[in-house]
Scaffold this motif. Sequence first.
Motif, PDB file in Angstrom:
ATOM      1  N   LYS A 166       0.755  -1.264   0.246  1.00 20.73           N
ATOM      2  CA  LYS A 166       0.230   0.274  -0.095  1.00 20.73           C
ATOM      3  C   LYS A 166       0.880   1.254   0.452  1.00 20.73           C
ATOM      4  O   LYS A 166       0.949   2.450  -0.868  1.00 20.73           O
ATOM      5  CB  LYS A 166      -0.881   0.184   1.412  1.00 20.73           C
ATOM      6  N   GLN A 290      -3.936   6.691   6.289  1.00 20.83           N
ATOM      7  CA  GLN A 290      -5.048   5.869   5.779  1.00 20.83           C
ATOM      8  C   GLN A 290      -6.316   6.476   4.734  1.00 20.83           C
ATOM      9  O   GLN A 290      -6.802   5.666   4.006  1.00 20.83           O
ATOM     10  CB  GLN A 290      -5.985   4.999   6.522  1.00 20.83           C
ATOM     11  N   ASP A 294      -6.332   5.009   0.961  1.00 19.28           N
ATOM     12  CA  ASP A 294      -7.837   4.068   0.932  1.00 19.28           C
ATOM     13  C   ASP A 294      -8.300   4.498  -0.826  1.00 19.28           C
ATOM     14  O   ASP A 294      -8.483   4.235  -1.740  1.00 19.28           O
ATOM     15  CB  ASP A 294      -9.331   4.645   1.568  1.00 19.28           C
TER      16      ASP A 294
END
Length: 297
Positions: A166, A290, A294
């Motif tokens: 990620k 995050q 995302d």
Amino acid sequence: MSPQNEPRQTKAQRQSAARERARVIREQQRKRERRNRMFTIWGIVAAVAVIAVVIGFIVANGIRGQVADSGPRPANTNAWGGVTLTKPNELAASPASGEVNVKDTQSPTASASVSGAAQPVPHGVEKAAAGKPAQIVIAVDLACPVCKNFEATYADQLDTWMKDGKATVEYRLTGLLDGSASTTNYSSRGANAAYCVANSAPTKLQAFLTSAYEQQPEEGGEGLSNDKLKEIASGAGASDVGGCIDDGTYRPFVKYVTDQGRADGVTGTPTVFVDGQRWSNSGDFTEFAQKIIDVRK
């Protein structure tokens, strides 16, 4: 009354007067001796103080050195001084390439908004290309207590993002706290040691940083010695960097990274960017990052 008419002193009086004169002479002699002793003591104290200052100057300059404005670039660093972890304990590899010079620092070319205020975006900090992991860039200082707390709080999360593909995590090691956090420029010496590890044993960099933070000295003291930095590096698995640490091989590089960071608006640490967006150093970093991760595609 003339001397001839003065009453003649008795033998006892003459002896008493002689004893008094002797006493006065002895007292004067004692005072001279005490005064001479004090002069001698203060002379010794002054000499010791001068010697201490000279030794301190020599030691400090032996540690700090007259850091050159130019010097070699360590392997496994990018153009702006970052070392990029693509996975836990895996650095993006690159060969050592030429030299850097502080006169080549550049002004920032863009701005980001943090709490409504325009802030410079450092060179090399941007949104990662589509399909690539998010780019997390962290300017740190090994003498910075807030950096230590950031790592202690978020290191596991950073590892998780890297393991999951990620995000990548880039560290830019600075000497911003030289002259304030320690009396021996520990900030830049610690950064130099980290770059020595990145150059020679890149898979051990994370372990070195973790251990260095765990043993972070109190602010305002002497900082960790070069011998202690070598011990930490050896404990992390980088046993061949002693000469690099003692020689300050990458101190000019640290100077360049620090000056470039200042030019880019990095005036404190940690300074953290996620895909070009600057964290305000308040609130939960995991939540901040995050949300950016995302929405990536």
